[in-house]
Design a protein around this motif. Structure first.
Motif, PDB file in Angstrom:
ATOM      1  N   ALA A 116      -2.225 -25.222  28.674  1.00 26.10           N
ATOM      2  CA  ALA A 116      -1.854 -24.178  29.635  1.00 26.10           C
ATOM      3  C   ALA A 116      -0.382 -23.815  29.505  1.00 26.10           C
ATOM      4  O   ALA A 116      -0.002 -22.639  29.561  1.00 26.10           O
ATOM      5  N   GLN A 117       0.480 -24.816  29.335  1.00 25.25           N
ATOM      6  CA  GLN A 117       1.903 -24.532  29.149  1.00 25.25           C
ATOM      7  C   GLN A 117       2.124 -23.756  27.858  1.00 25.25           C
ATOM      8  O   GLN A 117       2.940 -22.832  27.806  1.00 25.25           O
ATOM      9  N   LYS A 118       1.392 -24.129  26.814  1.00 29.00           N
ATOM     10  CA  LYS A 118       1.496 -23.406  25.536  1.00 29.00           C
ATOM     11  C   LYS A 118       1.065 -21.951  25.718  1.00 29.00           C
ATOM     12  O   LYS A 118       1.712 -21.023  25.214  1.00 29.00           O
ATOM     13  N   ALA A 119      -0.032 -21.739  26.442  1.00 27.53           N
ATOM     14  CA  ALA A 119      -0.519 -20.380  26.672  1.00 27.53           C
ATOM     15  C   ALA A 119       0.504 -19.561  27.445  1.00 27.53           C
ATOM     16  O   ALA A 119       0.750 -18.385  27.137  1.00 27.53           O
ATOM     17  N   ALA A 120       1.122 -20.181  28.463  1.00 26.43           N
ATOM     18  CA  ALA A 120       2.113 -19.459  29.268  1.00 26.43           C
ATOM     19  C   ALA A 120       3.356 -19.149  28.451  1.00 26.43           C
ATOM     20  O   ALA A 120       3.929 -18.051  28.551  1.00 26.43           O
ATOM     21  N   VAL A 153       5.008 -15.497  27.465  1.00 28.38           N
ATOM     22  CA  VAL A 153       6.415 -15.125  27.652  1.00 28.38           C
ATOM     23  C   VAL A 153       7.009 -14.604  26.351  1.00 28.38           C
ATOM     24  O   VAL A 153       7.707 -13.576  26.321  1.00 28.38           O
ATOM     25  N   LEU A 154       6.743 -15.295  25.245  1.00 32.92           N
ATOM     26  CA  LEU A 154       7.341 -14.927  23.962  1.00 32.92           C
ATOM     27  C   LEU A 154       6.795 -13.609  23.401  1.00 32.92           C
ATOM     28  O   LEU A 154       7.435 -12.976  22.567  1.00 32.92           O
ATOM     29  N   THR A 155       5.614 -13.200  23.833  1.00 33.63           N
ATOM     30  CA  THR A 155       5.014 -11.957  23.332  1.00 33.63           C
ATOM     31  C   THR A 155       4.897 -10.906  24.434  1.00 33.63           C
ATOM     32  O   THR A 155       4.157  -9.941  24.291  1.00 33.63           O
ATOM     33  N   MET A 156       5.624 -11.071  25.511  1.00 31.76           N
ATOM     34  CA  MET A 156       5.487 -10.229  26.703  1.00 31.76           C
ATOM     35  C   MET A 156       5.974  -8.809  26.435  1.00 31.76           C
ATOM     36  O   MET A 156       7.100  -8.597  25.974  1.00 31.76           O
ATOM     37  N   PRO A 157       5.159  -7.809  26.714  1.00 32.59           N
ATOM     38  CA  PRO A 157       5.618  -6.420  26.541  1.00 32.59           C
ATOM     39  C   PRO A 157       6.728  -6.081  27.525  1.00 32.59           C
ATOM     40  O   PRO A 157       6.833  -6.670  28.609  1.00 32.59           O
ATOM     41  N   ASN A 158       7.548  -5.139  27.164  1.00 30.82           N
ATOM     42  CA  ASN A 158       8.592  -4.670  28.068  1.00 30.82           C
ATOM     43  C   ASN A 158       7.970  -4.091  29.337  1.00 30.82           C
ATOM     44  O   ASN A 158       6.948  -3.416  29.290  1.00 30.82           O
ATOM     45  N   GLY A 159       8.591  -4.386  30.468  1.00 35.78           N
ATOM     46  CA  GLY A 159       8.135  -3.850  31.740  1.00 35.78           C
ATOM     47  C   GLY A 159       6.898  -4.508  32.299  1.00 35.78           C
ATOM     48  O   GLY A 159       6.341  -4.034  33.291  1.00 35.78           O
ATOM     49  N   ALA A 160       6.458  -5.622  31.706  1.00 37.24           N
ATOM     50  CA  ALA A 160       5.194  -6.249  32.106  1.00 37.24           C
ATOM     51  C   ALA A 160       5.405  -7.236  33.251  1.00 37.24           C
ATOM     52  O   ALA A 160       6.528  -7.609  33.600  1.00 37.24           O
ATOM     53  N   GLY A 161       4.279  -7.679  33.828  1.00 40.37           N
ATOM     54  CA  GLY A 161       4.274  -8.703  34.865  1.00 40.37           C
ATOM     55  C   GLY A 161       3.364  -9.841  34.454  1.00 40.37           C
ATOM     56  O   GLY A 161       2.254  -9.617  33.965  1.00 40.37           O
ATOM     57  N   LEU A 162       3.822 -11.091  34.646  1.00 36.64           N
ATOM     58  CA  LEU A 162       3.072 -12.278  34.257  1.00 36.64           C
ATOM     59  C   LEU A 162       2.961 -13.215  35.446  1.00 36.64           C
ATOM     60  O   LEU A 162       3.964 -13.542  36.090  1.00 36.64           O
ATOM     61  N   LEU A 163       1.751 -13.655  35.744  1.00 36.71           N
ATOM     62  CA  LEU A 163       1.496 -14.608  36.827  1.00 36.71           C
ATOM     63  C   LEU A 163       0.991 -15.906  36.199  1.00 36.71           C
ATOM     64  O   LEU A 163      -0.006 -15.905  35.482  1.00 36.71           O
ATOM     65  N   VAL A 164       1.677 -17.023  36.475  1.00 37.78           N
ATOM     66  CA  VAL A 164       1.327 -18.314  35.882  1.00 37.78           C
ATOM     67  C   VAL A 164       1.059 -19.323  36.989  1.00 37.78           C
ATOM     68  O   VAL A 164       1.900 -19.516  37.881  1.00 37.78           O
ATOM     69  N   CYS A 165      -0.108 -19.966  36.926  1.00 45.44           N
ATOM     70  CA  CYS A 165      -0.454 -21.017  37.886  1.00 45.44           C
ATOM     71  C   CYS A 165      -0.783 -22.281  37.096  1.00 45.44           C
ATOM     72  O   CYS A 165      -1.772 -22.318  36.357  1.00 45.44           O
ATOM     73  N   MET A 166       0.078 -23.310  37.242  1.00 41.69           N
ATOM     74  CA  MET A 166      -0.122 -24.589  36.558  1.00 41.69           C
ATOM     75  C   MET A 166       0.188 -25.717  37.530  1.00 41.69           C
ATOM     76  O   MET A 166       0.966 -25.530  38.469  1.00 41.69           O
ATOM     77  N   PRO A 167      -0.405 -26.903  37.328  1.00 46.85           N
ATOM     78  CA  PRO A 167      -0.185 -28.008  38.263  1.00 46.85           C
ATOM     79  C   PRO A 167       1.281 -28.383  38.402  1.00 46.85           C
ATOM     80  O   PRO A 167       2.080 -28.204  37.472  1.00 46.85           O
ATOM     81  N   THR A 168       1.632 -28.922  39.561  1.00 43.72           N
ATOM     82  CA  THR A 168       2.970 -29.442  39.782  1.00 43.72           C
ATOM     83  C   THR A 168       3.318 -30.469  38.711  1.00 43.72           C
ATOM     84  O   THR A 168       2.517 -31.332  38.387  1.00 43.72           O
ATOM     85  N   GLY A 169       4.506 -30.335  38.142  1.00 47.17           N
ATOM     86  CA  GLY A 169       4.944 -31.289  37.140  1.00 47.17           C
ATOM     87  C   GLY A 169       4.489 -30.994  35.733  1.00 47.17           C
ATOM     88  O   GLY A 169       4.764 -31.779  34.820  1.00 47.17           O
TER      89      GLY A 169
END
Length: 769
Positions: A44-48, A52-68
């Motif tokens: 999941a961290q790799k996917a997130a 981020v590394l391939t994020m288009p300009n002006g985009a929005g990203l929502l990430v939900c991963m466990p605490t820690g």
């Protein structure tokens, strides 16, 4: 033992085995090049990070991963990635608490390239604040952390200036805002709805910033996203541009869980003393109340426990290495001292309200005790997640008071933890009788009424006082209720907060009226019927959520607590979440903890238009013949040639993944995305998707795996005909009875050496992009 909670003795048994159950994921080239990490903690961290590394300009990203699980890496990696290309690029991180901002600052100070990141807090005033903001304007601060109130207040002008392109500013002002990150984004719905509506008006600020810099990206991070919070975040941010959600959909299983309820605070206190005496430390003890409540209603008594009372009790019992951290601790030096002492192991116990611990990177917290009933599943799950970040055993104990349903003699009406949880979850809601005169007062006091793009705009004075209140009601309290009302109208779709004019503490909001009925007295009843249909639905949903949570906690022996609470938070009851094996119900049933858990996330990628260049390879499937058929030769030479031709993503045998990541880390400023064949060839064909970028698949010697890869490659190429997909293998090799040079592509194979001729074309395209 009556003075120990049921099941506690089993829960406290020492277990030295690791409990995390997460499998580390192969690094990408950018991770190795920009950080000291050798791998991602989970898929999941790799996917997130990939998002981020391939994020288009002006985009929005929502990430939900466990605490820690490493959400902070995402904005750290983003800042390092941006500054690698432009040293003045910077990121703003919005945090809900000062403690979290200060802890991030402490962590960032030890990361090469991010050492000058700073937290802008309310205690920084005068020249100290001015100097910090000037350094931000100059591009010297990679990551600036602040509250939403400061983003709208003292830092607003600096943010607007930073959004401006460096070419349009005075020489030396090289700070360029590339992204806004909202940490702990789940609180936007709960905290933003009531006492801190600045969270819900953040989209207006981001809209202003994007008006100056259209490429500005937005990243939202959280460990828990209940359905209501997801709806609010999507409504507020999904329309900003391309939108993607990465969700691990994995609970944490490190803690042994104990839950018990009591009819009186005296009973609970006896048990609580014994638990604190026995439980391992470091320990956080959470309460809901800051200080002792004043009970003014005749016949009412309190069965609740305040933080101040508990802290004094611990000190009186000889616990010297303790501290109290609540909203009442306003001295900035004291707050910084507590966080520093806690991080550096000079404290054993911190007594706190929910203001403490959120996101603080202390990995060895062993126990979290709730001397209260949290006001919902998200808070309980978030707070027990502040233990065991190192992946080893933790202890989560919840001791709360509830009404005594079996008392022989009726007792005076009591404020218990259960009743208090209901009050917190369903209170602080505007009534119609108050909302209508408040809106009338806001309209009467409004100014600068004009039309723009067929929409009426007005400036609202948040200090307007409704009929029936004295002029002295022009206070922060009155202003907060006016904000509450405006945010309710925005959630109803009747208006949109466009911007904020700061004159004092945020007194004027520029809003766009999206329905003329808001200003038409003849339609007043119809408008407020619509508004309170939304408000009533929200309140009922909050009531249902807390009722379900209370039922779960009051009967912990009926069903796995972690499973039940996670499903309530996740909003997906059909999903098969394994039982935890460590709660009252699991202990009673003899259920075992899962040996491993598999976070999700790799199934989600940006649909198109990421940061990658098109590359120089032909679109569709192409066969590339390597000089060495068995990869025993110079893998570095092959990968470098593929990189030079524009390939940005590589699928390689698992045993080669780390080597491939190291090669691309040193060879290119591109992300250098690496996936193993095992990542892609899962039982669920939708469990792992390839990023929308030129890709090369290195076929293995195993014929069965090679055949499976070719099937997936054909499907991938058919779905994305405009992208290059290179299959690397010898043309004469037969897979599934056919030669590769006949089965892969209609075009003739490209030899490895021919890639050198494609490199100049790729460099030209990349320069033009």
């Amino acid at each position: 033992m009556a003075d120990i909670p049921l099941g506690y003795l089993r829960a406290e048994r020492l277990d030295l085995a690791p409990r995390r159950g997460w499998t580390a994921a192969t690094p990408d080239g950018a991770l190795l090049r920009l950080t000291h990490r050798a791998a991602y903690s989970t898929a999941a961290q790799k996917a997130a990070a990939r998002a981020v590394l391939t994020m288009p300009n002006g985009a929005g990203l929502l990430v939900c991963m466990p605490t820690g699980s490493g959400k902070s890496l995402l904005f750290q990696l983003d800042a390092l990635w941006c500054r690698e290309g432009a040293p003045g690029d910077c990121i703003v991180v919005i945090t809900p608490t000062v403690a979290l901002a200060l802890d991030h600052e402490r962590t960032l100070s030890a990361i090469p390239g991010l050492e000058r990141s700073r937290a802008l807090t309310g205690d920084l005033i005068g020249s100290e604040r001015a100097d910090l903001l000037d350094a931000f304007r100059r591009g010297e601060i990679p990551i600036l952390l602040m509250s939403p109130e400061l983003a709208f207040g003292g830092a607003r002008d600096a943010l607007l200036e930073a959004a401006t392109s460096p070419t349009a500013k005075l020489a030396g002002l090289q700070g360029h805002l590339r992204a806004v990150v909202i940490d702990e984004a789940h609180i936007v719905e709960s905290w933003g709805r009531s006492f801190r509506p600045d969270f819900q008006r953040l989209p207006a600020l981001i809209g202003e910033l994007r008006g100056i810099e259209p490429s500005l990206r937005t990243v939202l991070l959280s460990a828990t996203l209940p359905p209501a919070a997801r709806r609010v975040l999507r409504a507020a941010y999904e329309s900003v541009g391309s939108w993607l959600e990465i969700d691990a959909k994995t609970p944490r299983y490190e803690c042994d869980v104990v839950v018990e309820s009591y009819a009186s605070n005296d009973e609970r206190l006896t048990v609580l003393d014994n638990v604190i005496d026995r439980a391992p430390r470091p320990m956080i003890v959470y309460t809901t109340l800051v200080d002792d409540p004043e009970i003014s209603t005749i016949g009412e008594r309190s069965e609740r426990l305040s933080a101040e009372t508990l802290h004094e009790r611990l000190r009186g019992r000889g616990y010297a290495r303790t501290a109290i951290f609540t909203g009442a601790v306003t001295d900035p030096n004291e707050r910084r001292r507590i966080i520093r002492d806690w991080s550096e192991d000079r404290l054993d116990i911190v007594v706190a309200t929910s203001a403490f611990g959120m996101g603080i990177d202390k990995s060895d917290v062993r126990t979290v005790v709730h001397a209260c009933l949290p006001d919902g599943p998200s808070r309980w799950y978030q707070e027990i997640g502040r233990a065991s970040r190192d992946g080893h055993q933790g202890l989560a104990v919840c001791l709360f008071t509830r009404e005594n349903e079996h008392a022989a003699v009726p007792l005076p009406r009591a404020r218990t933890d259960v009743s208090d949880a209901f009050m917190q979850a369903t209170g602080s809601w505007l009534t119609r009788a108050i909302a209508v005169p408040r809106w009338r007062a806001l309209l009467e006091a409004s100014s600068d009424r004009r039309w723009r793009d067929d929409r009426r705009r007005v400036t609202l004075d948040l200090d307007a006082v409704r009929a029936g209140l004295s002029v002295r009601a022009t206070t922060d309290y009155n202003r907060a209720w006016n904000m509450n009302l405006v945010m309710l109208l925005q959630r109803t779709g009747l208006l949109q907060v466009v911007s904020v004019e700061v004159d004092g503490p945020g007194a004027r909001w520029d809003v766009e009226l999206r329905d003329s009925a808001l200003t038409d007295p003849a339609l007043e009843d119809e408008v407020w019927d619509r508004v309170f249909a939304v408000r009533d639905a929200e309140q009922k949903a909050a009531g249902r959520e807390i009722a379900r949570f209370v039922e779960t906690m009051c009967r912990p022996e009926r069903r796995c607590l972690v499973q039940a609470v996670f499903e309530q938070i996740d909003g997906d009851e059909s999903r098969d979440v394994p039982v935890c094996g460590r709660c009252p119900a699991c202990r009673a049933a003899g259920d075992a903890a899962p040996l491993s858990v598999a976070p999700r996330g790799l199934e989600r990628v940006w649909p198109a238009g990421g940061q990658g260049a098109a590359g120089a390879l032909p679109v569709g499937l192409t066969l590339i013949e390597p000089d060495d058929a068995d990869w025993n030769g110079d893998l570095s030479r092959l990968l470098n040639r593929l990189l030079a031709a524009g390939v940005e993503q590589f699928l390689v045998p698992a045993e080669m993944a780390l080597t491939a990541a190291r090669v691309v880390a040193g060879a290119s400023r591109r992300p250098g995305l690496i996936l193993s064949h095992d990542d892609w060839l899962t039982e669920d064909p939708d469990a792992c998707a390839l990023a929308w970028t030129p890709t090369a698949v290195l076929l293995p010697a195993d014929a069965t795996v090679a055949a499976a890869l070719l099937v997936r490659c054909r499907a991938h190429a058919a779905a994305r005909p405009s992208l290059p997909l290179a299959v690397v293998g010898r043309g004469a090799r037969e897979v599934s009875g056919r030669r590769l040079d006949q089965a892969v592509s209609r075009l003739a194979p490209i030899t490895e050496a021919m890639l050198d001729g494609l490199a100049p074309a790729h460099r030209s395209r990349e320069a033009a992009a």
